[in-house]
Write a protein that holds these residues in place. Sequence first.
Motif, PDB file in Angstrom:
ATOM      1  N   GLY A 101      11.605 103.118 -10.056  1.00  0.00           N
ATOM      2  CA  GLY A 101      12.115 102.875  -8.710  1.00  0.00           C
ATOM      3  C   GLY A 101      13.529 102.323  -8.652  1.00  0.00           C
ATOM      4  N   GLN A 102      14.264 102.391  -9.747  1.00  0.00           N
ATOM      5  CA  GLN A 102      15.630 101.851  -9.781  1.00  0.00           C
ATOM      6  C   GLN A 102      16.699 102.944  -9.890  1.00  0.00           C
ATOM      7  OE1 GLN A 102      15.909  98.814 -12.847  1.00  0.00           O
ATOM      8  NE2 GLN A 102      13.810  98.186 -12.469  1.00  0.00           N
ATOM      9  N   GLY A 103      16.280 104.202  -9.879  1.00  0.00           N
ATOM     10  CA  GLY A 103      17.231 105.300  -9.993  1.00  0.00           C
ATOM     11  C   GLY A 103      17.636 105.620 -11.426  1.00  0.00           C
ATOM     12  N   LEU A 104      16.973 105.008 -12.410  1.00  0.00           N
ATOM     13  CA  LEU A 104      17.341 105.259 -13.807  1.00  0.00           C
ATOM     14  C   LEU A 104      16.972 106.681 -14.245  1.00  0.00           C
ATOM     15  CD1 LEU A 104      16.370 101.853 -15.448  1.00  0.00           C
ATOM     16  CD2 LEU A 104      18.667 102.690 -14.891  1.00  0.00           C
ATOM     17  N   ALA A 105      15.863 107.212 -13.731  1.00  0.00           N
ATOM     18  CA  ALA A 105      15.482 108.582 -14.083  1.00  0.00           C
ATOM     19  C   ALA A 105      16.533 109.567 -13.574  1.00  0.00           C
ATOM     20  CB  ALA A 105      14.104 108.916 -13.531  1.00  0.00           C
ATOM     21  N   SER A 106      17.013 109.369 -12.361  1.00  0.00           N
ATOM     22  CA  SER A 106      18.070 110.246 -11.832  1.00  0.00           C
ATOM     23  C   SER A 106      19.345 110.112 -12.647  1.00  0.00           C
ATOM     24  CB  SER A 106      18.352 109.916 -10.368  1.00  0.00           C
ATOM     25  OG  SER A 106      17.245 110.268  -9.565  1.00  0.00           O
ATOM     26  N   GLU A 107      19.657 108.902 -13.043  1.00  0.00           N
ATOM     27  CA  GLU A 107      20.864 108.648 -13.843  1.00  0.00           C
ATOM     28  C   GLU A 107      20.784 109.369 -15.188  1.00  0.00           C
ATOM     29  OE1 GLU A 107      22.777 104.661 -15.814  1.00  0.00           O
ATOM     30  OE2 GLU A 107      22.131 104.523 -13.715  1.00  0.00           O
ATOM     31  N   ILE A 108      19.649 109.275 -15.866  1.00  0.00           N
ATOM     32  CA  ILE A 108      19.533 109.905 -17.179  1.00  0.00           C
ATOM     33  C   ILE A 108      19.365 111.408 -17.046  1.00  0.00           C
ATOM     34  CG2 ILE A 108      17.035 109.724 -17.622  1.00  0.00           C
ATOM     35  CD1 ILE A 108      19.841 108.901 -20.135  1.00  0.00           C
TER      36      ILE A 108
END
Length: 165
Positions: A101-108
Amino acid sequence: MDRFSTERLIAERLNEGHLTDLVALHLDPDVSRYLGGVRSADVTKVYVATNMTHWDRHGFGLWALRTKDGAFAGRAGIRHIPVDGVDEIEIAYTFKRNHWGQGLASEIATALTDIGLSQLQLPSVIGLVSVEHVASRRVLEKAGYALEKHTAHHGEDVVIYRIRR
């Protein structure tokens, strides 16, 4: 490319030193729900060895992910995977629950897509996702992937998203 970083993550080429963190990640039933289920320490050890061999053969693979403060966050990568009898190259990402829920998946996912299409010059990359994994499907859509088809993979109902160079 053994290491790279994004705004909030540091990616290190997967190696045996990451085994303890990966065992803990794979033993979490919530994390493993869309990965085929919980994996034992022995299965994870084979997983690490298999993915290290992938690096040796192809020059790319999975990275362990850490936050900028050094905490283990998950794993992600680019790897060959057979789908419906075709050798595809997928991006994959899995994070510890406390990093959801922190946007890390989108970032990676964005970083992996750039590496695959721009640096590795791959013609296309896929994302293979359980039909029910709505959050991961949204990540791929935000990264510019288009839904290509529904299929079965290891007995699971999945969708394939693809992006082309």
